[in-house]
Design an enzyme around this catalytic site. Sequence first.
Site, PDB file in Angstrom:
ATOM      1  N   ASP A 193      10.000 -29.226   8.737  1.00 26.70           N
ATOM      2  CA  ASP A 193      11.442 -29.329   8.518  1.00 26.70           C
ATOM      3  C   ASP A 193      11.680 -30.534   7.608  1.00 26.70           C
ATOM      4  O   ASP A 193      11.591 -31.682   8.039  1.00 26.70           O
ATOM      5  CB  ASP A 193      12.134 -29.504   9.873  1.00 26.70           C
ATOM      6  CG  ASP A 193      13.645 -29.706   9.756  1.00 26.70           C
ATOM      7  OD1 ASP A 193      14.167 -29.766   8.630  1.00 26.70           O
ATOM      8  OD2 ASP A 193      14.296 -29.809  10.817  1.00 26.70           O
ATOM      9  N   GLU A 244      14.508 -32.055   5.013  1.00 22.80           N
ATOM     10  CA  GLU A 244      15.913 -31.879   4.645  1.00 22.80           C
ATOM     11  C   GLU A 244      16.572 -33.231   4.452  1.00 22.80           C
ATOM     12  O   GLU A 244      15.906 -34.269   4.454  1.00 22.80           O
ATOM     13  CB  GLU A 244      16.635 -31.087   5.737  1.00 22.80           C
ATOM     14  CG  GLU A 244      16.531 -31.729   7.121  1.00 22.80           C
ATOM     15  CD  GLU A 244      17.315 -30.974   8.184  1.00 22.80           C
ATOM     16  OE1 GLU A 244      18.559 -31.121   8.200  1.00 22.80           O
ATOM     17  OE2 GLU A 244      16.685 -30.247   8.991  1.00 22.80           O
ATOM     18  N   ASP A 298      16.378 -21.509  16.872  1.00 26.81           N
ATOM     19  CA  ASP A 298      15.602 -22.746  16.906  1.00 26.81           C
ATOM     20  C   ASP A 298      16.337 -23.719  17.809  1.00 26.81           C
ATOM     21  O   ASP A 298      17.565 -23.779  17.825  1.00 26.81           O
ATOM     22  CB  ASP A 298      15.411 -23.325  15.508  1.00 26.81           C
ATOM     23  CG  ASP A 298      16.725 -23.639  14.803  1.00 26.81           C
ATOM     24  OD1 ASP A 298      17.265 -24.748  14.998  1.00 26.81           O
ATOM     25  OD2 ASP A 298      17.199 -22.781  14.039  1.00 26.81           O
TER      26      ASP A 298
END
Length: 278
Positions: free
Chosen positions: A166, A168, A77
Amino acid sequence: MPTPGPMPTARLLRRAAATLLSVPALLLTLPATAPAAPTPVPPARGSAHMGVGIQAHEGRGGGLPAGVRVAQTEGVDVSSHQKDVDWPKLWGSGVKWAYVKATEGSYYKNPYFGQQYEGSYDVGMIHGAYHFAAPDDSGGAEQATYFADGGGSWSPDGRTLPGVLDIEWNPYGAACYGKTPAQLVSWIRDFLTTYKTRTGRAALIYTSTNWWRDCTDNYAGFGTTNPLWIARYNTTVGELPAGWEYQTIWQYTSTGPTVGDHNKFNGPLTGVKSLATG
């Protein structure tokens, strides 16, 4: 000999003054207390990438996976931190798929997205895009729309993977974005629902077990609908968040041998192709 009497007060004062004058000037100028440590400056908005919060809260590093039971397919990534990527070199090293950061919040688009997204495709990789969530910026539905319009859509060409949320540790402020677990679960649900409505595909969720436990109260409701991309920088994947029996992708190191973070798709290349096909 007569016993000396007490020293006159004037003489005592003169002797004390002489003693003070003999002390180094440096000692006389020392501050009473040590200066306060500078306040850490948060990174610029838009600079986040997969694992940035996890590295800060849980540590960097990683190692080669050990003891996996099925074939694993290597992938990377990337984000604007990698700038223009040498995709032929990555392809030659055995990397077969790639995810590229497309957007963040509702305020940022990766300026290198074109080179990274198209470049990975051009060398033969299966590719996809991810969105760095900012729940303290705007709603989940708004960010899913921003992502889908900004490169995160899906194409039934057999080589485009569904998008990734994503979610986090917050690199810019409060770890859980100033929200309760129930509020974060609602935000994630709004994002996922809107993304599927826009693209016809269920987005993957990228997170760490620690963040998911702390910030969503280990909510188990997405495990049957959205594939898991787990971040854990170790030789084993470890405990997974509630609701998932296995990971689809494992980000196992933040210090890979080539550019980008390195990941293992939990299956052979045919499995990557199947995920792309839907």
